[in-house]
Structure formats: C-alpha cells, structure tokens
Motif scaffolding. Structure first.
Motif, PDB file in Angstrom:
ATOM      1  N   PHE A   1       0.798  -3.087   0.427  1.00 36.80           N
ATOM      2  CA  PHE A   1       0.696  -1.647   0.650  1.00 36.80           C
ATOM      3  C   PHE A   1      -0.532  -1.083  -0.057  1.00 36.80           C
ATOM      4  N   ARG A   2      -0.743  -1.544  -1.276  1.00 38.98           N
ATOM      5  CA  ARG A   2      -1.885  -1.056  -2.055  1.00 38.98           C
ATOM      6  C   ARG A   2      -3.202  -1.419  -1.370  1.00 38.98           C
ATOM      7  N   LEU A   3      -3.283  -2.636  -0.854  1.00 30.56           N
ATOM      8  CA  LEU A   3      -4.494  -3.070  -0.171  1.00 30.56           C
ATOM      9  C   LEU A   3      -4.707  -2.295   1.125  1.00 30.56           C
ATOM     10  N   LEU A   4      -3.621  -1.986   1.833  1.00 27.96           N
ATOM     11  CA  LEU A   4      -3.735  -1.193   3.052  1.00 27.96           C
ATOM     12  C   LEU A   4      -4.233   0.209   2.723  1.00 27.96           C
ATOM     13  N   HIS A   5      -3.685   0.793   1.642  1.00 27.88           N
ATOM     14  CA  HIS A   5      -4.159   2.104   1.195  1.00 27.88           C
ATOM     15  C   HIS A   5      -5.651   2.076   0.905  1.00 27.88           C
ATOM     16  N   LYS A   6      -6.066   1.082   0.151  1.00 33.00           N
ATOM     17  CA  LYS A   6      -7.467   0.981  -0.237  1.00 33.00           C
ATOM     18  C   LYS A   6      -8.371   0.787   0.982  1.00 33.00           C
ATOM     19  N   SER A   7      -7.876   0.067   1.962  1.00 36.25           N
ATOM     20  CA  SER A   7      -8.659  -0.165   3.178  1.00 36.25           C
ATOM     21  C   SER A   7      -8.834   1.124   3.970  1.00 36.25           C
ATOM     22  N   ILE A   8      -7.740   1.863   4.164  1.00 35.91           N
ATOM     23  CA  ILE A   8      -7.820   3.130   4.900  1.00 35.91           C
ATOM     24  C   ILE A   8      -8.747   4.092   4.171  1.00 35.91           C
ATOM     25  N   GLU A   9      -8.572   4.178   2.856  1.00 33.75           N
ATOM     26  CA  GLU A   9      -9.399   5.083   2.055  1.00 33.75           C
ATOM     27  C   GLU A   9     -10.880   4.696   2.150  1.00 33.75           C
ATOM     28  N   PHE A  10     -11.160   3.396   2.085  1.00 33.43           N
ATOM     29  CA  PHE A  10     -12.553   2.938   2.136  1.00 33.43           C
ATOM     30  C   PHE A  10     -13.195   3.283   3.475  1.00 33.43           C
ATOM     31  N   TYR A  11     -12.549   2.907   4.569  1.00 35.54           N
ATOM     32  CA  TYR A  11     -13.156   3.131   5.878  1.00 35.54           C
ATOM     33  C   TYR A  11     -13.264   4.625   6.190  1.00 35.54           C
ATOM     34  N   LEU A  12     -12.276   5.397   5.758  1.00 33.16           N
ATOM     35  CA  LEU A  12     -12.329   6.844   5.970  1.00 33.16           C
ATOM     36  C   LEU A  12     -13.523   7.444   5.228  1.00 33.16           C
TER      37      LEU A  12
ATOM     38  N   GLU B   1       7.018  14.027   7.078  1.00 29.71           N
ATOM     39  CA  GLU B   1       6.110  15.052   6.554  1.00 29.71           C
ATOM     40  C   GLU B   1       5.878  14.869   5.057  1.00 29.71           C
ATOM     41  N   ARG B   2       6.956  14.592   4.327  1.00 29.46           N
ATOM     42  CA  ARG B   2       6.824  14.406   2.878  1.00 29.46           C
ATOM     43  C   ARG B   2       5.977  13.184   2.550  1.00 29.46           C
ATOM     44  N   GLU B   3       6.256  12.069   3.229  1.00 31.67           N
ATOM     45  CA  GLU B   3       5.511  10.841   2.950  1.00 31.67           C
ATOM     46  C   GLU B   3       4.062  10.930   3.428  1.00 31.67           C
ATOM     47  N   PHE B   4       3.830  11.637   4.543  1.00 29.51           N
ATOM     48  CA  PHE B   4       2.450  11.803   5.026  1.00 29.51           C
ATOM     49  C   PHE B   4       1.656  12.670   4.052  1.00 29.51           C
ATOM     50  N   THR B   5       2.305  13.663   3.480  1.00 30.05           N
ATOM     51  CA  THR B   5       1.618  14.501   2.489  1.00 30.05           C
ATOM     52  C   THR B   5       1.209  13.668   1.282  1.00 30.05           C
ATOM     53  N   LYS B   6       2.105  12.801   0.818  1.00 33.20           N
ATOM     54  CA  LYS B   6       1.776  11.918  -0.306  1.00 33.20           C
ATOM     55  C   LYS B   6       0.619  10.992   0.056  1.00 33.20           C
ATOM     56  N   LEU B   7       0.703  10.403   1.237  1.00 33.93           N
ATOM     57  CA  LEU B   7      -0.327   9.468   1.681  1.00 33.93           C
ATOM     58  C   LEU B   7      -1.668  10.175   1.830  1.00 33.93           C
ATOM     59  N   SER B   8      -1.649  11.402   2.339  1.00 35.36           N
ATOM     60  CA  SER B   8      -2.889  12.168   2.504  1.00 35.36           C
ATOM     61  C   SER B   8      -3.545  12.440   1.169  1.00 35.36           C
ATOM     62  N   GLN B   9      -2.723  12.767   0.169  1.00 30.93           N
ATOM     63  CA  GLN B   9      -3.270  13.013  -1.167  1.00 30.93           C
ATOM     64  C   GLN B   9      -3.881  11.745  -1.742  1.00 30.93           C
ATOM     65  N   HIS B  10      -3.212  10.625  -1.513  1.00 26.72           N
ATOM     66  CA  HIS B  10      -3.733   9.347  -1.999  1.00 26.72           C
ATOM     67  C   HIS B  10      -5.053   9.006  -1.312  1.00 26.72           C
ATOM     68  N   LEU B  11      -5.147   9.317  -0.027  1.00 27.00           N
ATOM     69  CA  LEU B  11      -6.348   8.998   0.738  1.00 27.00           C
ATOM     70  C   LEU B  11      -7.428  10.068   0.598  1.00 27.00           C
ATOM     71  N   ARG B  12      -7.117  11.141  -0.131  1.00 23.18           N
ATOM     72  CA  ARG B  12      -8.064  12.256  -0.301  1.00 23.18           C
ATOM     73  C   ARG B  12      -8.494  12.786   1.062  1.00 23.18           C
ATOM     74  N   LEU B  13      -7.495  13.070   1.855  1.00 26.47           N
ATOM     75  CA  LEU B  13      -7.744  13.456   3.240  1.00 26.47           C
ATOM     76  C   LEU B  13      -8.157  14.918   3.381  1.00 26.47           C
ATOM     77  N   ASN B  14      -8.095  15.683   2.312  1.00 25.37           N
ATOM     78  CA  ASN B  14      -8.444  17.098   2.394  1.00 25.37           C
ATOM     79  C   ASN B  14      -9.962  17.239   2.498  1.00 25.37           C
ATOM     80  N   ASN B  15     -10.494  16.953   3.672  1.00 25.50           N
ATOM     81  CA  ASN B  15     -11.940  16.973   3.865  1.00 25.50           C
ATOM     82  C   ASN B  15     -12.313  17.887   5.024  1.00 25.50           C
TER      83      ASN B  15
END
Length: 656
Positions: free
Chosen positions: A202-213, A392-406
């Motif tokens: 899961f951590r590696l998937l997070h890092k991958s999404i964050e990197f490519y984004l 919605e709750r989990e997507f909000t957490k994931l968005s914060q982790h991915l720094r999606l507020n762009n």
C-alpha cells in the motif's frame, strides 16, 4: 605506431616481456600475443602483466579474449585501483544507451564474461560504493541483468531507497530516489515472485501515485539530481496502471486485471460500476472491497482529471478552453421581450436536467478535443468516490496523503459546481482560487461574470465584463471557429468550452450583457428605449446571429410609435439596422418618431414625422444615416470595447 624502445638491463623480467609485446604489437599482433601469453604464464600473480594483457586485447577489439582477461583479473586482483577504474567505465557503459564505440565494446565484452563473474562484479561494485545513489544504481543494474536476484536483493533496495529519500529532505515527491524506486525498481518487483507485506505494498502504491501525479504537474519534467535523459518518463499513466495491477495481483484483488490489455475509459468505467454493484453492496466487515474500489477509482479519476486538464490547455487551434454557462435557443427557455424569464430547472433531478455541453469546432484539418468526454468521466469518478460515507472519508484521507489540493483539482471543482448548478459555491471557490499570470486573472473574471449572470446579479457580472475587456489578449492568430454559444437544450441549460481567443471572449461577454439587458427590459418602470439602444449596439458584434432578437425589438418600437437613443450616432453603424430604422421612419414603416440623431433646426428635440413641415428634419435624418452607414467598416471589437468603457454608468443603471 612506432616500435617501443627500451634498455633490457634497466627493467624487470615482467616489464621486459610486456615491453616486448608492445614493441611488436603494431606490425605483428600474433607475436605480441605470444609475448603476453608467456608473461601471463610466467607471472600469473602480477597485476601489471595481467592488466596489460587485457589492455592489449581491448585495443585489438578482441571481445572474447578481453572478456576472459577481465574476468580473470576480477577474480584475482579486486584491490587494484586501475581495475576499479575500468569497472566503473564498464558499469557506466551498461547503464547507458550511448552508441559510443567504447561503450558498445564494453557492453559486448561484459556479455562474454561468465555469468557468475558478472553477478559478483555488480554486487561487489554496489557494496564498495560509498555513494548511496551509485550503490542503488548498481544494484538496479544487477537486478535487471539477473532477474532471479530480485527476490534476494529487491526488498532491501526498497528500504534503502525510501530511507535515502527520507534523509535527503527533498521537498517534492519528484526526486532521484523516488524515481529509481517507482520507475526502475517496482516494475522489477512486479515481474518477480518476491513477496512484500501488504502494508508495504500500500505504501509503495501511495508513493507511486504521488510521484507520477507530481511529475505530471511539473512544467519542465525535470527530476532533481538526475541528468535530463533519465528525467524523461515515457507514458507515466501506463507505468502507474502497471504498478497498480502488480500491487493488486500481489494482494489478491478481484480487479487485478482491470487495466491490462486494450481498454478504454468507457469500458474501465463500466467494469468499476459492475464491481460496485455486485460486490460492494454485500456484507464485508473488512471493507477490503471498498478499498479495492477506492484505489481503482482514485487512480482512474486522476487519469481522467489529467486528460481533462491537458485537453483544456491544448484546446482548439492552440487556444486554451474555459467552461462557462452559455445560452439556450430552446423555445420555451428563450426570453420573450417584455415577459418574465422562465425559471431555470434545478440540476438535482433526473437525466433530463443534465446540461448540454458543447465545444467550439476547430479549424479544418484538426480534430475536436475530447474535453467533454474527459470531464464527464472525471465527474462520474468524483461522484462515485463520494457515493458512500466510507468512500468519501477514505478518499479524503488519500487525497491529503497525495497532496491532491492542487490547481488541477481546484479548476475541476469550480467547473463541477457550475455543471451542477451550484453557482454560489462556484463563486466562493473562484474567489478563493489564487491567480498569478494574466491569463489566470482573465479566466477568473470570465468565470465570475458567467456565474454572477446565472445568479441574476447583473451589475456584478457587468463589473467583471469590464475587467475582461480591459485585459483581452492580443490575437496571435486568426481563428475560424464554429461557435456554439446558443444551442437547443432539453434541460434548459447549456455549458460551453470557450476558446481563450480575443474574438470569442468578447463575443461571450456581449451575449452575457445582451441576456442581462433582455431580462431588465421585462421589468416595470425601466427606460425601455435606453435598454433597447444598448442591445442594438451590442447585437452588431454578432450580426446577423441575433437578427431575430433585433426584429423583435424593432417590432416593439413599431408598436410603441417612437424611439429615443442619444448614443445612436456614436455606436450604431450596422447597415442592416440603419436600413430598418430608415424604414421605420417612412410612412410604409409606420412613421415612427425617431429621436436618434441631432438636427440642425432650432428645436432640437423635435421628432421625425411625415408632416410636410418636417421635411428639413427628415432630410437631416437621411444624411445622418448615410454618415452612419459610411462608418460600417469600422472594427466592431474596438467599437464595442469603447462602448462598454465609456457608457459604464448607463449600462449599470440599465441593469439595476
């Protein structure tokens, strides 16, 4: 090469044999090789002799012999500095795609070294390296050359790269260590039998999404501390979907093959819906199926969002696009002159309330951008991610982790608020949005003008229109586009992707003000002549697209019997309109009293009639109309911009 001369009495036996080989190398390679074989046989423990034999084979471009010599040297002389200089050149060549002849020779030579020696060479090189980045590069080289070693050396390398990134204090996910982890190592892990803990996957998937984004948001696509050639990533989305599929397979997810093979956005979406309908609604105390849906939908949403942003930026005819509320030509939604406007339907209903969305047709030879399809797919994903409290709750957490507020998401949420008819929410988001470049300010004012118009706040709309016309871009090219600002719509709403081109922007602003003035005309106790005069002025820019509206206004004037507009001579130059007013002044046209041009008679307020005493006034009127018609070639964009700027107070008064 001239023969090497030397004094046999001043050199050692080893040096003598080497020098003899060198002295005959240029004219008798076979003799030189014989001398070196003798030297190697007599002095097997002498590094200088062995290394010189390698250099001679290398100079002669003898791949197999050079490989044999190099392999023997590596086995027996691993502490020699010259050997490690050669190993460094060799590993550099292996990592490079450079077509240089020396690099090509070294790569070919390496392929002839026994595999056990190859593996040991790379592994020892990595262990000896004091530089973390070089250590990781060498291990990656080892894993690529020997895939079976991934199971043993892959997981430790994951830890090394993540630790190195953490301690390097990079401010962005796009850095050299993350690039090696996501782009180079994870594909190797995915194709191997290596097992990783679920938490780490899961951590590696997070890092991958964050990197490519983060990478896709970089304007120059340059990764810090990496050469340009290594910064380029071909097809980032294909790579990310592959990592997601690898993760899913190792976790045993049901949708693990969703993005494999040939697929489209529509087919991907249908599979997501099927999964949601058949599995998520069942009892699942572990919420695993919800997690599967969360990750697959989030990745797909980001993909569609990126495609949407790209299609907005590329636009049509190299002009970016902006979503605005446009206009409907549906009969029961049009405004009848003097009648109240029909209320808009709320979006929160059935599919018949979904707005029509159009985009300008590009010049001949160019395809229509897929902006509408990309947007609709992104909206569907967004709605799915907010369809349950858990998602919605989990997507909000994931968005914060991915720094999606762009900026991508901000623009999308503004467009979605407009799309769903939440205009007050849209205004709040627009005002909150930061703007730096002049184009950002222009788009911000366009959105505000459009949204205030939808809320019926026409004076606020007018203020932003004035800011727009004062900042209109200079046209770099003449675009011939088929515009769709007014279309029939079953829902009573029409959204349009407006090209950020001077002419198209001004056309949209004109239609906004015409629509607002039409609504003002339906109100009691207004100066109808002044409002109609403003509308006639604005209609010239789009002529003859709004000819039907002009006919309605002219009919109203005919019925009223008179018309007065003090700005007529300054702004009305359209020949067709001038002819219509000329006709209204005649007996056949109804002998309408027109107070639109100044007269030379003493009583300047007299209106044109058909009585004989007014012959002089009528002649003045005809001459004034001819002078107006002579101005018909004036640039209309300049005329309209001048009108909006000079008559700001009168326009605002008409809109209140």
């Amino acid at each position: 090469m001239s023969p090497v001369s030397f004094d046999p009495n001043s050199v050692t036996d080893e040096e003598y044999l080497v020098l003899k080989a060198k002295s005959v190398l240029s004219h008798d390679p076979c003799a030189a090789k014989a001398w070196m074989i003798t030297a190697k046989t007599l002095f097997p423990s002498n590094f200088g002799v062995q290394f010189e034999a390698y250099q001679i084979e290398k100079s002669a471009r003898s791949v197999k012999e050079a490989a044999k010599c190099f392999g023997d040297i590596f086995k027996n002389f691993q502490e020699e500095r010259e050997l490690w200089q050669e190993i460094q050149a060799l590993t550099t060549a292996l990592r490079s795609e450079n077509g240089d002849s020396n690099y090509s020779f070294l790569r070919e030579m390496f392929s002839h070294i026994p595999q056990d020696v190859q593996r040991d060479l790379l592994l020892v090189s990595a262990d000896r390296s004091e530089d973390t980045m070089e250590h990781c590069r060498l291990l990656l080289l080892l894993l690529r050359q020997f895939p079976r070693s991934v199971v043993e050396h892959g997981p430790p390398l994951v830890d090394t790269l993540m630790t190195a990134e953490k301690h390097s204090h990079y401010q962005n996910a796009v850095n050299c260590y993350r690039k090696l982890l996501v782009c180079d190592l994870l594909p190797l892990l995915g194709s191997s039998l290596v097992e990783l803990p679920a938490k780490q996957l899961f951590r590696l998937l997070h890092k991958s999404i964050e990197f490519y984004l983060a990478y896709l948001m970089l304007p120059n696509k340059t990764i810090e501390d990496l050469p340009d050639v290594e910064s380029k990533i071909d097809d980032p989305w294909k790579n990310l979907f592959a990592i997601q599929e690898m993760t899913a397979k190792k976790l045993g997810w049901e949708l693990s093959s969703l993005s494999s093979g040939t697929w489209s956005k529509d087919s991907y979406w249908q599979k997501l819906l099927q999964f949601r309908q058949t599995t998520v609604q069942t009892d699942d105390p572990t919420y695993m199926k919800h997690m599967i849906l969360l990750y697959y939908t989030t990745t797909f949403f980001l993909f569609c969002l990126h495609e949407y942003v790209v299609s907005l930026e590329t636009g049509v005819g190299d002009m970016p696009l902006l979503l605005v509320e446009a206009f409907c030509s549906r009969q029961d939604q049009e405004d009848s002159i003097g009648e109240p406007k029909a209320k808009r339907r709320k979006l929160d209903g059935d599919e018949s309330s979904t707005p029509l969305i159009t985009v300008a047709k590009p010049p001949v030879g160019q395809s229509v951008p897929p902006v509408v399809h990309n947007y609709i797919m992104a909206v569907r994903c967004w709605d799915l991610l907010h369809s349950t409290e858990y998602l919605e709750r989990e997507f909000t957490k994931l968005s914060q982790h991915l720094r999606l507020n762009n900026t991508w998401l901000q623009g999308f949420l503004i467009d979605t608020a407009i799309y769903k008819g939440k205009f007050q929410e849209a205004i709040e988001k627009i005002l909150f949005q930061e703007t730096t470049a002049s184009t950002d300010c222009l788009q911000k004012n366009l959105r505000l003008a459009s949204t205030y118009h939808c809320l019926g706040q026409h004076s606020a709309c007018m203020e932003h229109v004035l800011q727009i016309v004062n900042a209109l871009p200079v046209p770099v090219t003449s675009l011939q586009l088929s515009l769709s600002l007014q279309q029939p719509s079953r829902s009573g709403r029409h959204l349009h992707y407006l090209p950020m081109h001077r002419t198209q922007i001004l056309q949209y602003c004109v239609k906004l003000l015409v629509s607002a003035l039409k609504q003002s005309l339906s109100k009691p106790n207004v100066d109808a002549d002044l409002i109609m005069g403003h509308i006639f002025t604005l209609l010239q820019f789009d002529w003859p697209l709004e000819e039907d509206l002009a006919i309605q206004l002219l009919e109203r004037i005919h019925q009223h019997g008179s018309f007065s507009y003090s700005l007529f001579q300054t702004y009305i130059i359209n020949v067709d309109l001038l002819e219509e007013f000329m006709y209204l002044s005649t007996e056949q046209g109804g002998s309408v009293g027109l107070d639109v041009v100044p007269t030379t008679q003493t009583v300047s307020q007299r209106r044109i009639s058909t009585r004989g005493v007014d012959k002089g006034v009528k002649e003045d009127f005809k001459q004034a109309m001819k002078r107006q018609a002579a101005r018909s070639e004036e640039p209309l964009d300049s005329l309209i911009i001048k009108f909006l700027g000079n008559e700001r107070e009168l326009l605002l008064h008409s809109l209140l």
